[in-house]
Scaffold this active site. Structure first.
Site, PDB file in Angstrom:
ATOM      1  N   ARG A 160       2.456  -7.995   2.817  1.00 11.62           N
ATOM      2  CA  ARG A 160       1.144  -8.341   2.270  1.00 11.62           C
ATOM      3  C   ARG A 160       1.277  -8.576   0.773  1.00 11.62           C
ATOM      4  O   ARG A 160       1.611  -7.647   0.039  1.00 11.62           O
ATOM      5  CB  ARG A 160       0.131  -7.228   2.537  1.00 11.62           C
TER       6      ARG A 160
ATOM      7  N   ARG B  97       4.749  -4.766  -9.356  1.00 13.74           N
ATOM      8  CA  ARG B  97       3.973  -4.950 -10.584  1.00 13.74           C
ATOM      9  C   ARG B  97       3.911  -3.651 -11.401  1.00 13.74           C
ATOM     10  O   ARG B  97       3.908  -3.682 -12.635  1.00 13.74           O
ATOM     11  CB  ARG B  97       2.579  -5.446 -10.237  1.00 13.74           C
TER      12      ARG B  97
ATOM     13  N   ASP C 266      -0.544  -9.425  -2.831  1.00 12.88           N
ATOM     14  CA  ASP C 266      -1.854  -9.184  -3.416  1.00 12.88           C
ATOM     15  C   ASP C 266      -2.489 -10.487  -3.896  1.00 12.88           C
ATOM     16  O   ASP C 266      -1.852 -11.541  -3.903  1.00 12.88           O
ATOM     17  CB  ASP C 266      -1.735  -8.211  -4.596  1.00 12.88           C
TER      18      ASP C 266
END
Length: 259
Positions: A49, A212, A51
């Protein structure tokens, strides 16, 4: 009958990969295109997944075709031409999603759980450039990339990355095996100094927001706000509040998935 679909996308206009109640997602667009062409409900399962705003140079998903779902006016399952399906998908998908391959695979091969490795790239640049801003993060001030690389190597000594995970997720474990992590210079100025850098990180799996958060913490090392030992402490504390800020998603790319 299970099929793998390999594709890429620019995530700028999407609320991530997974279907969302409040915004358009890559999964939703791809499912609608497949369902339209195959004239039956299609559900795709992605390898992971991404973002909102994050891109994928390579993403893999699987979908199943069952004869009992086939409509009377549709081609039989055995008539599916993978190369022709790729062509038709690229004709109806928006310009920011491109399909490279559709292929039949074993029925027990899973796009997410069968993957053994994933690789991400994160791009930063240290000068104002209107042509970099969409896919790279501008960082102000000087960074010590030698120290950032030293800290990046520390990641391979640990396997619990709770400190870099988004909180309140449905993840059952925060254990990951990082196999590669390093910064590499890309562009140079007239004096031979690097002005753009790429962070490469590979692991068997990644947590939500993990890359991140890692990049944000490594930048703190590069700015001299964290030492290498401080970086170790961040990991060992297993507390998201100990790590650096999550950096912008527009500079992050999923680039490889291995099975």
């Amino acid at each position: 009958m299970r099929y793998f679909i390999t594709f890429s996308y620019d995530g700028t206009n999407y609320h991530g990969w997974q279907i969302q109640p409040n915004g358009i997602s890559v999964q939703e667009v791809l499912q609608k295109a497949l369902s339209t062409l195959l004239r039956m409900p299609i559900e795709v399962v992605g390898a992971g997944r991404t973002d909102a705003g994050v891109h994928a140079r390579m993403m893999v998903a699987h979908f199943d075709l069952n004869q009992q779902d086939n409509k009377s006016d549709s081609p039989t399952i055995s008539d599916i031409d993978c190369r022709q399906l790729v062509y038709k998908l690229n004709k109806i998908l928006p310009h920011d999603i491109a399909v490279q391959r559709v292929e039949r695979v074993a029925d027990d091969l899973h796009a997410r759980f069968s993957a053994t490795s994933r690789t991400y790239h994160y791009f930063i640049h240290t000068f104002k450039d209107p042509f970099q801003r969409a896919y790279s993060w501008q960082v102000y001030g000087e960074l010590n990339f030698e120290k950032m690389n030293e800290a990046a190597r520390v990641l391979m000594e640990y396997n619990d990355f709770t400190s870099f995970s988004k909180v309140n997720t449905d993840t059952k474990t925060n254990l990951c095996t990082v196999t590669e992590a390093h910064w590499d210079p890309l562009d140079e100025d007239g004096n031979g100094a690097a002005t753009a850098w790429r962070f490469t990180v590979s692991a068997n799996r990644f947590l939500r927001n993990m890359v991140r958060a890692i990049v944000g913490t490594l930048v703190e090392v590069g700015r001299g706000k964290l030492s290498i030992e401080d970086f170790r402490r961040v990991i060992e504390e297993k507390n998201r509040c100990s790590a650096g800020e999550s950096v912008p998603g527009n500079a992050l790319f999923l680039v490889d998935i291995k099975y």
